[in-house]
Design a protein around this motif. Structure first.
Motif, PDB file in Angstrom:
ATOM      1  N   VAL A 152     -17.959 -69.642 -56.089  1.00  0.00           N
ATOM      2  CA  VAL A 152     -18.157 -70.822 -56.748  1.00  0.00           C
ATOM      3  C   VAL A 152     -17.055 -71.915 -57.569  1.00  0.00           C
ATOM      4  N   GLU A 153     -15.600 -71.446 -56.879  1.00  0.00           N
ATOM      5  CA  GLU A 153     -14.598 -72.322 -57.185  1.00  0.00           C
ATOM      6  C   GLU A 153     -14.828 -73.189 -56.585  1.00  0.00           C
ATOM      7  N   GLN A 154     -13.932 -74.513 -56.910  1.00  0.00           N
ATOM      8  CA  GLN A 154     -14.393 -76.066 -56.019  1.00  0.00           C
ATOM      9  C   GLN A 154     -13.484 -76.407 -55.476  1.00  0.00           C
ATOM     10  N   PHE A 203      -7.994 -89.839 -54.391  1.00  0.00           N
ATOM     11  CA  PHE A 203      -8.689 -89.142 -55.540  1.00  0.00           C
ATOM     12  C   PHE A 203      -9.416 -89.716 -56.001  1.00  0.00           C
ATOM     13  N   HIS A 204      -9.718 -90.721 -56.361  1.00  0.00           N
ATOM     14  CA  HIS A 204     -10.391 -90.633 -57.222  1.00  0.00           C
ATOM     15  C   HIS A 204     -11.777 -91.818 -56.013  1.00  0.00           C
ATOM     16  N   SER A 235      -3.202 -82.160 -60.414  1.00  0.00           N
ATOM     17  CA  SER A 235      -3.471 -80.546 -61.290  1.00  0.00           C
ATOM     18  C   SER A 235      -4.641 -81.135 -62.375  1.00  0.00           C
ATOM     19  N   SER A 236      -4.704 -83.141 -62.387  1.00  0.00           N
ATOM     20  CA  SER A 236      -5.966 -83.698 -63.076  1.00  0.00           C
ATOM     21  C   SER A 236      -7.128 -83.095 -62.130  1.00  0.00           C
ATOM     22  N   VAL A 237      -7.542 -82.852 -61.196  1.00  0.00           N
ATOM     23  CA  VAL A 237      -8.526 -83.074 -60.963  1.00  0.00           C
ATOM     24  C   VAL A 237      -8.901 -81.674 -60.717  1.00  0.00           C
ATOM     25  N   SER A 238      -7.978 -80.300 -60.656  1.00  0.00           N
ATOM     26  CA  SER A 238      -8.288 -79.266 -60.702  1.00  0.00           C
ATOM     27  C   SER A 238      -9.031 -78.929 -61.995  1.00  0.00           C
ATOM     28  N   LYS A 302       1.353 -73.932 -62.509  1.00  0.00           N
ATOM     29  CA  LYS A 302       0.250 -73.454 -62.495  1.00  0.00           C
ATOM     30  C   LYS A 302      -1.178 -73.615 -61.475  1.00  0.00           C
ATOM     31  N   ILE A 303      -0.814 -74.595 -60.726  1.00  0.00           N
ATOM     32  CA  ILE A 303      -1.406 -75.096 -59.394  1.00  0.00           C
ATOM     33  C   ILE A 303      -2.086 -73.906 -58.347  1.00  0.00           C
ATOM     34  N   PRO A 304      -3.323 -72.985 -58.175  1.00  0.00           N
ATOM     35  CA  PRO A 304      -3.174 -72.151 -56.789  1.00  0.00           C
ATOM     36  C   PRO A 304      -3.214 -72.773 -56.127  1.00  0.00           C
ATOM     37  N   PHE A 305      -2.244 -72.476 -54.719  1.00  0.00           N
ATOM     38  CA  PHE A 305      -2.062 -73.706 -53.076  1.00  0.00           C
ATOM     39  C   PHE A 305      -1.850 -72.134 -52.148  1.00  0.00           C
TER      40      PHE A 305
END
Length: 371
Positions: A152-154, A203-204, A235-238, A302-305
Motif C-alpha cells: 500500500v506504500e505510495q 513535483f506539481h 517531505s511535503s509529497v510524502s 525522517k524521510i526514508p530512502f
C-alpha cells in the motif's frame, strides 16, 4: 377550595383552579392502593393518564392503569431522553464514517487499470543485462520497486550513490525506457543554473492513477538553498499524497561514495576476491558512513530512502561499455579498436590499475574519435 378528608391517616388535598384554566394543579397526596406516580409539580393536560389510583377504580383496571402510568412517566424521563440522543449521535457518526470511506475510494474506482500497470520483469532484464558490473545496484532497485508495486506504500525514494561513469545516469535511462507509456516521467537537472521554480514545477506535475517517476540528476552541483527546497518538496509529497491510487518514485544521483566504495573493493581485491564476492553487509556498513547535505537532510526530516551502491568499474566493464557503444553505432567492435580506445583511460590506484578513474563516462567520445 374544597378540602376532603376521608381518613385521618390518609389525607388528600386537591387544589382546584377555575374551570376555564385546567392547565396546572398541585396534587399532594399519600399514594392510594394501586397508585404508582409520585406527586410532582407537573403540567398535566386533560388527557394524561398519569393519575393516582383511587378506591373507585375497579380491580380489573389496576394493571392497565399501572402500565399506562409507567409508559407516560418514562417518556418524560430525562435519562431515557439522553440515551436516545446518544444512540442517534452514534448512528450519525457511523453513517459519516462510511460515507467518507466511500468517497475516498472514488478515484480508485475511476482509475483505468492499465494506467497502473508496470512491467518490472522487463526492467529487471534490462538492468541485469545492460548495467555492467553493478548487480548489487540492480538488485536493490528491483527489490524496492517490487515492494512498492505490491504494498500500500505510495512513494519510494532511491538515491544512486557512486563515482562518475559507474552507470547511474545509464540506469535512469534504462528505467525510463522500460516503463510503459502510461507512466508519468519528469526529468530535472540540478546545477548553478537551476532555480526554485523548476524544482516546484517538477513535483506539481504528479498525476493520480499513474506511476510517477521523477529523475533528478547532478544533485551534488546544487547549492544549499536548492537542496533544502528539494528536501522540503519530497517531505511535503510524502506527507500529503492526495490520490488513493498513485505511485511516486523519486530517483536522485550523487557522486558521494566514490572513495568509500573504491576502498571497499580494493580491500576485496587484495584478498583475492572480486566485485562479485563483496558481501552485502560490507556494502551496507560502508553506506552508513556516507554523509552529504542530501543524505543528512533526509535523515533530519525522517524521510526514508533507499541507497543504491555503484562500485567502481574495472577493465572488464570498460570493455563492455565500448563494445555496446560500437554496436549502437553499427560499427565493428574489433579487439584492436577496443584496445586503442582503452589506452585513453586512466586506471587507479597507481601500479595496480584496478579501477577506471572516470568509468564509462567518456566512452562515446573516444568511440567517435576512431570511427
Amino acid at each position: 377550595m374544597n378540602v376532603e378528608i376521608s381518613n385521618p391517616s390518609r389525607r388528600k388535598l386537591v387544589l382546584k383552579t377555575h374551570a376555564s384554566d385546567p392547565s396546572k394543579a398541585l396534587v399532594l397526596y399519600q399514594p392510594f392502593p394501586g397508585g404508582q406516580c409520585i406527586g410532582k409539580n407537573l403540567a398535566l393536560n386533560a388527557n394524561t393518564e398519569c393519575k393516582p389510583a383511587n378506591h373507585f377504580l375497579k380491580p380489573t383496571n389496576k394493571i392497565e392503569s399501572k402500565e399506562k402510568c409507567k409508559k407516560t412517566c418514562e417518556t418524560s424521563d430525562p435519562k431515557t431522553s439522553s440515551y436516545g440522543n446518544i444512540f442517534l449521535l452514534g448512528v450519525i457518526l457511523i453513517v459519516t464514517v462510511i460515507l467518507s470511506l466511500t468517497s475516498s475510494y472514488k478515484d480508485w474506482d475511476l482509475c483505468d487499470t492499465k494506467s497502473m500497470e508496470v512491467d518490472l520483469k522487463l526492467l529487471k532484464h534490462e538492468l541485469t543485462t545492460n548495467l555492467y558490473g553493478q548487480l548489487p545496484a540492480a538488485k536493490t532497485i528491483i527489490d524496492a520497486l517490487e515492494e512498492l508495486q505490491v504494498t500500500v506504500e505510495q512513494m519510494a525514494v532511491l538515491v544512486l550513490l557512486g563515482g562518475p561513469g559507474t552507470g547511474k545516469t545509464w540506469t535512469t535511462h534504462l528505467i525510463a525506457n522500460s516503463m510503459s507509456e502510461q507512466t508519468n516521467q519528469v526529468s530535472l537537472h540540478l546545477g548553478p543554473w537551476s532555480n526554485l521554480q523548476e524544482i516546484q514545477m517538477a513535483f506539481h506535475e504528479l498525476k493520480c492513477c499513474h506511476w510517477n517517476l521523477i529523475f533528478i540528476e547532478d544533485s551534488d552541483y546544487a547549492n544549499s538553498q536548492l537542496i533544502e527546497t528539494l528536501l522540503d518538496m519530497v517531505s511535503s509529497v510524502s506527507q500529503n499524497i492526495s490520490c488513493a491510487r498513485q505511485k511516486i518514485v523519486i530517483i536522485l544521483t550523487s557522486n558521494y561514495g566514490q572513495k568509500e566504495f573504491a576502498e571497499l573493493l580494493f580491500h576485496e581485491r587484495e584478498r583475492f576476491g572480486t566485485r562479485h564476492t563483496v558481501s552485502h553487509e560490507d556494502i551496507r556498513e560502508t553506506i552508513k558512513k556516507l554523509t552529504s547535505h542530501l543524505i543528512n537532510g533526509f535523515a533530519q526530516r525522517k524521510i526514508p530512502f533507499v541507497p543504491v551502491p555503484y562500485l567502481p568499474l574495472e577493465k572488464m566493464q570498460l570493455e563492455q561499455c565500448i563494445h555496446n557503444d560500437l554496436q549502437l553505432k553499427k560499427k565493428v567492435a574489433s579487439p584492436d579498436l577496443i584496445d586503442k580506445i582503452i589506452q585513453h583511460f586512466r586506471f587507479i590506484p597507481p601500479r595496480k590499475d584496478y579501477f577506471v578513474a572516470a568509468g564509462c563516462k567518456t566512452v562515446p567520445t573516444f568511440v567517435n574519435l576512431y570511427t
